[in-house]
Design a protein around this motif. Structure first.
Motif, PDB file in Angstrom:
ATOM      1  N   LYS A  22       0.823  -1.224   0.000  1.00  9.15           N
ATOM      2  CA  LYS A  22       0.000   0.000   0.000  1.00  9.15           C
ATOM      3  C   LYS A  22       0.854   1.269   0.000  1.00  9.15           C
ATOM      4  O   LYS A  22       0.651   2.165  -0.809  1.00  9.15           O
ATOM      5  N   THR A  23       1.805   1.328   0.945  1.00  8.16           N
ATOM      6  CA  THR A  23       2.627   2.535   1.078  1.00  8.16           C
ATOM      7  C   THR A  23       3.462   2.754  -0.184  1.00  8.16           C
ATOM      8  O   THR A  23       3.555   3.869  -0.704  1.00  8.16           O
ATOM      9  N   THR A  24       4.020   1.657  -0.693  1.00  7.89           N
ATOM     10  CA  THR A  24       4.840   1.725  -1.902  1.00  7.89           C
ATOM     11  C   THR A  24       4.010   2.242  -3.079  1.00  7.89           C
ATOM     12  O   THR A  24       4.426   3.163  -3.787  1.00  7.89           O
ATOM     13  N   THR A  45      -1.777   7.251   7.410  1.00 11.64           N
ATOM     14  CA  THR A  45      -2.443   7.095   8.702  1.00 11.64           C
ATOM     15  C   THR A  45      -1.852   5.908   9.451  1.00 11.64           C
ATOM     16  O   THR A  45      -2.422   5.425  10.413  1.00 11.64           O
ATOM     17  N   ASP A  46      -0.709   5.442   8.980  1.00  7.71           N
ATOM     18  CA  ASP A  46      -0.072   4.266   9.571  1.00  7.71           C
ATOM     19  C   ASP A  46       0.841   4.686  10.718  1.00  7.71           C
ATOM     20  O   ASP A  46       1.760   5.478  10.519  1.00  7.71           O
ATOM     21  N   PRO A  47       0.604   4.139  11.938  1.00  8.73           N
ATOM     22  CA  PRO A  47       1.449   4.534  13.068  1.00  8.73           C
ATOM     23  C   PRO A  47       2.915   4.154  12.850  1.00  8.73           C
ATOM     24  O   PRO A  47       3.803   4.713  13.494  1.00  8.73           O
ATOM     25  N   HIS A  49       4.666   4.884  10.400  1.00  3.39           N
ATOM     26  CA  HIS A  49       5.329   5.972   9.679  1.00  3.39           C
ATOM     27  C   HIS A  49       6.251   5.489   8.584  1.00  3.39           C
ATOM     28  O   HIS A  49       7.388   5.937   8.450  1.00  3.39           O
ATOM     29  N   ASN A  50       5.754   4.572   7.767  1.00  6.58           N
ATOM     30  CA  ASN A  50       6.583   4.020   6.694  1.00  6.58           C
ATOM     31  C   ASN A  50       6.875   5.003   5.586  1.00  6.58           C
ATOM     32  O   ASN A  50       7.843   4.851   4.850  1.00  6.58           O
ATOM     33  N   LEU A  51       6.025   6.007   5.485  1.00  7.77           N
ATOM     34  CA  LEU A  51       6.198   6.979   4.402  1.00  7.77           C
ATOM     35  C   LEU A  51       7.552   7.676   4.533  1.00  7.77           C
ATOM     36  O   LEU A  51       8.293   7.801   3.563  1.00  7.77           O
ATOM     37  N   VAL A 142      -4.409   8.844   0.122  1.00  7.72           N
ATOM     38  CA  VAL A 142      -4.353   8.397   1.509  1.00  7.72           C
ATOM     39  C   VAL A 142      -3.872   6.948   1.589  1.00  7.72           C
ATOM     40  O   VAL A 142      -4.500   6.039   1.040  1.00  7.72           O
ATOM     41  N   ASP A 143      -2.747   6.781   2.250  1.00 13.70           N
ATOM     42  CA  ASP A 143      -2.185   5.443   2.494  1.00 13.70           C
ATOM     43  C   ASP A 143      -2.749   4.978   3.831  1.00 13.70           C
ATOM     44  O   ASP A 143      -2.343   5.466   4.878  1.00 13.70           O
ATOM     45  N   THR A 144      -3.721   4.070   3.803  1.00 15.18           N
ATOM     46  CA  THR A 144      -4.393   3.711   5.057  1.00 15.18           C
ATOM     47  C   THR A 144      -3.587   2.683   5.847  1.00 15.18           C
ATOM     48  O   THR A 144      -2.785   1.947   5.295  1.00 15.18           O
TER      49      THR A 144
HETATM   50 MG   LIG Z   1       2.236   0.778   4.839  1.00 16.90          MG
END
Ligand SMILES: [Mg+2]
Ligand SMILES: Nc1ncnc2c1ncn2[C@@H]1O[C@H](COP(=O)(O)OP(=O)(O)O)[C@@H](O)[C@H]1O
Length: 332
Positions: A22-24, A45-47, A49-51, A142-144
């Motif tokens: 998802k993040t990628t 919104t991922d705790p 923080h992969n972004l 939005v990356d959920t």
């Molecule tokens: Mg992710």
């Protein structure tokens, strides 16, 4: 193809199981759109923080520029929940008699731990970002978080609007009572005035009325915010959802479920993106995997005959550099 499917959508959610990409893909999509000259805000919104890890920079809870036309913000769920509860507590305290304040605070402390509160807080934050940035961005991606609750998240504006409506209804009743009491008070004041004794009782109702009006304004503004957000989420020309999965049994079955939940909530699904497809021409092992995956992609297409399915290759390395993200963007 994905870029065409989400072309004019202002709000695009990426959801699916943890670890599927998802993040990628949210990042690759955002970067590809920015390269086409769009102004893009990437919201995580991922705790975990992969972004920030992926873009190799500190992003955090305020909007940070990543590239030309591309900015990002990582919503901090814990801080967002705390701020949200503080706001709710303030409103509740204003609505409740003083002797119940400690009870209200205790209840809110308990609810801070519940997943519903977390989701509500994050959702309200997304709603405020979407609402407050009209004209600033062409796309909000939005990356959920990898929770199984994404679709419930999408149904929340409806629930929260109902909750606020309920409170407003009660306030209206309370205000009617207060007016009746005022009217009675006015009569008794007039009586007292006629008797020549000017009491101070009448003056205390004005601050109460002002406070009631302020509360009503707060609740109505919230209701309008959620109403607008629901209208955004359920307008297929403005918002769509991209489900990311890998070609394996469980992700396929969960995708079918998520698709049904989103559709029943009125949220349009732009596409199912099958990520990390194995190559057929890199030896027997990967060819066998590719064949196995074919079966699961067929299952997906059979179960969701109307959903566009996009397949993306497994890259030789991790997709963790800007160059790799842009390379992945070429397949979108
Ligand atoms: Mg992710
Ligand atoms: N197409 C791909 N090829 C190779 N690795 C990928 C691909 N897509 C994602 N990855 C890798 O898979 C891992 C999980 O991806 P990520 O986007 O963090 O998943 P999610 O956000 O769904 O948890 C990361 O290490 C990422 O670099």
């Amino acid at each position: 193809m994905l870029l065409e499917l989400i072309d004019r959508r202002r709000v695009v959610f990426f959801g699916g199981k943890g670890g599927v990409g998802k993040t990628t893909l949210a990042s690759a999509t955002a970067a590809a759109l920015a390269r086409r000259g769009r102004r893009v805000l990437l919201v995580s919104t991922d705790p975990a923080h992969n972004l920030g890890h992926l873009w190799n920079t500190r992003i955090g809870d305020s909007v940070t520029d990543l590239a030309t036309g591309l900015a990002a913000v990582e919503i901090d769920p814990a801080a967002t929940t705390a701020a949200h509860l503080a706001r709710v507590e303030e409103t509740m305290h204003e609505m409740m008699p003083r002797h119940l304040h400690a009870e209200v605070s205790r209840h809110l402390k308990l609810s801070a731990a519940s997943p519903g509160t977390h989701e509500a807080a994050i959702l309200e934050r997304i709603a405020r970002i979407v609402d407050g940035s009209v004209g600033d961005y062409d796309h909000i991606i939005v990356d959920t978080a990898p929770s199984g609750h994404t679709s419930r998240l999408m149904a929340l504006p409806e629930m929260m609007a109902a909750w606020t409506d309920g409170l407003l209804g009660r306030r209206a009743q309370a205000e009617k009572l207060a007016e009746a009491a005022d009217a009675l008070g006015a009569v008794s004041r007039r009586d007292r005035d006629l008797l020549g004794s000017r009491g101070a009782t009448g003056s205390s109702t004005d601050p109460v009325r002002r406070r009631n009006e302020r509360l009503r304004e707060i609740l109505e503004a919230r209701r309008r915010l959620f109403g607008r957000f629901r209208d955004t989420l359920t307008n297929p020309n403005i918002c769509s959802f991209v489900i990311v999965l890998t070609a394996e049994r469980m992700p396929v079955l969960e995708t079918v479920e998520l698709h049904a939940e989103l559709t029943s909530t009125g949220v349009a699904v732009a596409a199912c993106v099958v990520n990390r497809r194995s190559p057929r021409d890199q030896g027997d092992f990967l060819a066998a995997r590719a064949e196995l995956e074919d079966g699961f992609v067929r299952l997906l297409r059979t179960r969701l005959p109307d959903a566009p399915v996009i397949e993306l290759p497994l890259l030789p390395g991790e997709a963790t550099s800007r160059a790799a993200l842009l390379a992945l963007g070429e397949h979108l």
